[in-house]
Each structure stands twice: as structure tokens, then as C-alpha cells.
Design an enzyme around this catalytic site. Structure first.
Site, PDB file in Angstrom:
ATOM      1  N   GLY A   1     -37.124  -8.581 -55.092  1.00  0.00           N
ATOM      2  CA  GLY A   1     -36.586  -8.055 -56.357  1.00  0.00           C
ATOM      3  C   GLY A   1     -37.457  -8.495 -57.525  1.00  0.00           C
TER       4      GLY A   1
ATOM      5  CE1 TYR B   1     -23.967  -7.133 -57.652  1.00  0.00           C
ATOM      6  CE2 TYR B   1     -22.209  -8.243 -58.847  1.00  0.00           C
ATOM      7  CZ  TYR B   1     -23.550  -8.111 -58.533  1.00  0.00           C
ATOM      8  OH  TYR B   1     -24.480  -8.964 -59.103  1.00  0.00           O
TER       9      TYR B   1
ATOM     10  N   GLY C   1     -36.018  -7.816 -63.979  1.00  0.00           N
ATOM     11  CA  GLY C   1     -34.926  -8.742 -64.271  1.00  0.00           C
ATOM     12  C   GLY C   1     -35.177 -10.187 -63.862  1.00  0.00           C
TER      13      GLY C   1
ATOM     14  CG  ASP D   1     -38.714  -4.636 -56.467  1.00  0.00           C
ATOM     15  OD1 ASP D   1     -38.238  -5.505 -57.208  1.00  0.00           O
ATOM     16  OD2 ASP D   1     -38.127  -3.534 -56.271  1.00  0.00           O
TER      17      ASP D   1
ATOM     18  N   GLY E   1     -31.302  -6.928 -55.449  1.00  0.00           N
ATOM     19  CA  GLY E   1     -29.891  -6.562 -55.383  1.00  0.00           C
ATOM     20  C   GLY E   1     -29.570  -5.415 -56.308  1.00  0.00           C
TER      21      GLY E   1
ATOM     22  CB  SER F   1     -22.831 -12.297 -58.669  1.00  0.00           C
ATOM     23  OG  SER F   1     -22.101 -11.901 -59.814  1.00  0.00           O
TER      24      SER F   1
ATOM     25  CG  LEU G   1     -35.586  -6.224 -48.911  1.00  0.00           C
ATOM     26  CD1 LEU G   1     -35.457  -7.356 -49.918  1.00  0.00           C
ATOM     27  CD2 LEU G   1     -36.147  -6.750 -47.597  1.00  0.00           C
TER      28      LEU G   1
ATOM     29  CB  ALA H   1     -40.367  -4.727 -59.494  1.00  0.00           C
TER      30      ALA H   1
ATOM     31  CE  LYS I   1     -25.180 -10.120 -55.878  1.00  0.00           C
ATOM     32  NZ  LYS I   1     -26.568 -10.484 -55.545  1.00  0.00           N
TER      33      LYS I   1
END
Ligand SMILES: NC(=O)c1ccc[n+]([C@@H]2O[C@H](COP(=O)([O-])OP(=O)(O)OC[C@H]3O[C@@H](n4cnc5c(N)ncnc54)[C@H](O)[C@@H]3O)[C@@H](O)[C@H]2O)c1
Length: 258
Positions: A9, A152, A13, A33, A72, A112, A43, A11, A156
Site C-alpha cells: 500500500g 470493514y 496515504g 502496490d 487496504g 483500525s 493482494l 503508493a 480489521k
């Protein structure tokens, strides 16, 4: 000592901010990514997960010091549990042999604070059992009955439970590998932007994730914690879900959980 990291991930944030910080600190980071970086892998799929592990082995010569499973998404869709739980577990399991050959090896998944919200027991149970088709079917059922938001939180919660179970075992602690999760509150990234741009959903988010300390975070404010937990300095923190949420977990769960 410069170390070699794998960040998924990477790429965007939190993954991008973590990659930038680790590189500033002089470390080598393999950025993974969907479409960008040193390793391109989806993934959500078995092929992508296998390709990630194989390419990481090739690029590192078989020795990796730390992994950050950050990829994610938060869609009301089975894809969310495929990537957030099964993709993250496959990432960590896939490079565990490389970590075992690394120096002061560390592993981390980005969870999260949403994991403390209501979840769908069927999604979590299927994830606990490692049954991806059943988890995806349960997620589809949740979406179909208008409870897509549970996908979500369930993804998590499941990955956090996996960390708790796996970390003290032979494969991780027994191999000298610290394994933790970071549980952010609301972070200002492309994942949350659409929710925060709309005043109605922004109010819902603020109510669901109250952040009395410093409000919503920038991804750069999460990166130092990720870097520390995956550094040699972290000798004894393992199996922890470290909330970096401006106090949200303390507000939501009070003194019941710690
Ligand atoms: N932003 C928040 O408020 C927040 C809060 C808590 C947890 N998180 C978690 O932090 C992590 C990073 O989120 P972010 O906010 O930086 O989001 P982001 O959208 O900025 O970055 C997520 C990255 O994951 C990649 N990704 C998505 N699906 C993938 C797949 N199938 N294969 C490979 N890569 C894939 C995307 O391409 C993207 O680059 C996620 O696991 C997210 O759930 C975010």
C-alpha cells in the site's frame, strides 16, 4: 544500521508516508502496490500474494528486516475483507521466512480503531478459520442486507485477532520477530477524503470516531510509530494493537479494555 523493509500500500496515504520516512532514515524500502512501485501485486488474489512473496525474495536475496502490511480499502464489498485480512495475512506469512533470515526482524499490520465497532460475526469467524470463500460470501450477505459498513470493521477485527493469536507463537516470537498492529483513528488520505468532504458523512465519522487529542491525523503523523514498532529498538512490544487514534478507543471503550 540501514535496514531493508517491505511496505504494501506504499503508493498512497499511510503506506506512502511510512515509505518516505524510512527512506529519509536511510533504509531500503521495497514499495509494493497495485499499479506502482518496486513490486506490483494485487493482494486480493492468490496470484498477487504469491507474486509479492516471490518478488520480495528475488529483490532482497532472501533477507528482509521488516514488513509493513498497509494495503487496504474500505469499500462496502467483499474485496475489503479479501485485501484487509487475507491479503495482509498472506503478506506477513509470505515473507516470514525472509524475516527469519533478517536482522532484528519486525512485522506490522495497519489495523483500525474501527475494529472496536460492531462487526459481522460470520465474516470474523470465517476469517478466523482462514476460509476466504466463506468470509467473502458473508461479506456479500452483509452488503446485500444493507450492512456493508460491517465488512470493514470485521476485516480489521479479524486481522487484529490474527495478530494477537500469531504473535506469541513459535513462528513469530519464537523466531525473534515482533508482530504488532497499529490502529489509527481517522487519517486524512484518499481513503477517507470522500467521507470527510460530504458534510453528512463527516458528521457520522466524527461521531463514530471521536478524536479529542489533535483531531484527524495526517499520514505523516502515523509513520514514526510504524517506524519505531518495526525498528530494532522495539525489543519487547509484540502482539499489541497500538491505537494511534487521538483517544477514540479510550472514549469508545472506556476502562473496559486495555
Ligand atoms: N485513512 C484512515 O482514516 C485509516 C484509518 C484506519 C486504518 N486505515 C488503514 O490504513 C491502511 C492505509 O490506508 P490509507 O488511508 O493510507 O489509504 P489509501 O487509499 O491512501 O492507500 C491504500 C493503498 O492500498 C493499496 N491497495 C488497495 N487495494 C490493494 C490491493 N488489492 N493490492 C495491493 N494494494 C492495494 C491502494 O492502491 C493504495 O495505494 C489501510 O489498511 C486502511 O484500512 C486507514
Amino acid at each position: 544500521m540501514p535496514r531493508t523493509y517491505l511496505v504494501t500500500g506504499a503508493a498512497s496515504g499511510i503506506g506512502a508516508a511510512t515509505t518516505a520516512l524510512l527512506r529519509e532514515q536511510g533504509h531500503t524500502v521495497l514499495a509494493a502496490d497495485l499499479e506502482d512501485g518496486d513490486i506490483r501485486a494485487d493482494l486480493a488474489t492468490a496470484e498477487g500474494r504469491a507474486a509479492l512473496a516471490a518478488r520480495a525474495r528475488e529483490l532482497t536475496g532472501g533477507r528482509l528486516d521488516a514488513v509493513v502490511a498497509c494495503a487496504g480499502l474500505a469499500r462496502f464489498d467483499p474485496l475489503t475483507v479479501r485485501v484487509n485480512h487475507f491479503g495482509a495475512v498472506a503478506t506477513l506469512d509470505g515473507v516470514r521466512p525472509l524475516l527469519a533470515a533478517g536482522s532484528h526482524p519486525r512485522a506490522l499490520v495497519v489495523g483500525s480503531v474501527d475494529a472496536v465497532h460492531p462487526t459481522d460475526p460470520a465474516i470474523v469467524a470465517a476469517a478466523d478459520a482462514g476460509d476466504e470463500p466463506a468470509a467473502a460470501a458473508a461479506a456479500r450477505a452483509a452488503v446485500d442486507r444493507g450492512e456493508g459498513h460491517l465488512v470493514y470493521s470485521s476485516s480489521k477485527a479479524a486481522v487484529s485477532r490474527w495478530v494477537r493469536r500469531a504473535a506469541p507463537g513459535d513462528a513469530w516470537a519464537g523466531a525473534g520477530i515482533a508482530l504488532n498492529a497499529v490502529a489509527p483513528g481517522v487519517v486524512l488520505t484518499p481513503l477517507t477524503r470522500p467521507l470527510l468532504d460530504d458534510p453528512a458523512t463527516r458528521t457520522l465519522v466524527e461521531r463514530a470516531v471521536p478524536m479529542p487529542l489533535h483531531g484527524h491525523a495526517r499520514p505523516e503523523q502515523l509513520a514514526p510509530l510504524v517506524a519505531w514498532l518495526t525498528s530494532p529498538e522495539n525489543s519487547h512490544v509484540t502482539g499489541q494493537i497500538v491505537f494511534a487514534d487521538g483517544g477514540a478507543d479510550a472514549v469508545l471503550r472506556g476502562d473496559r479494555a486495555w
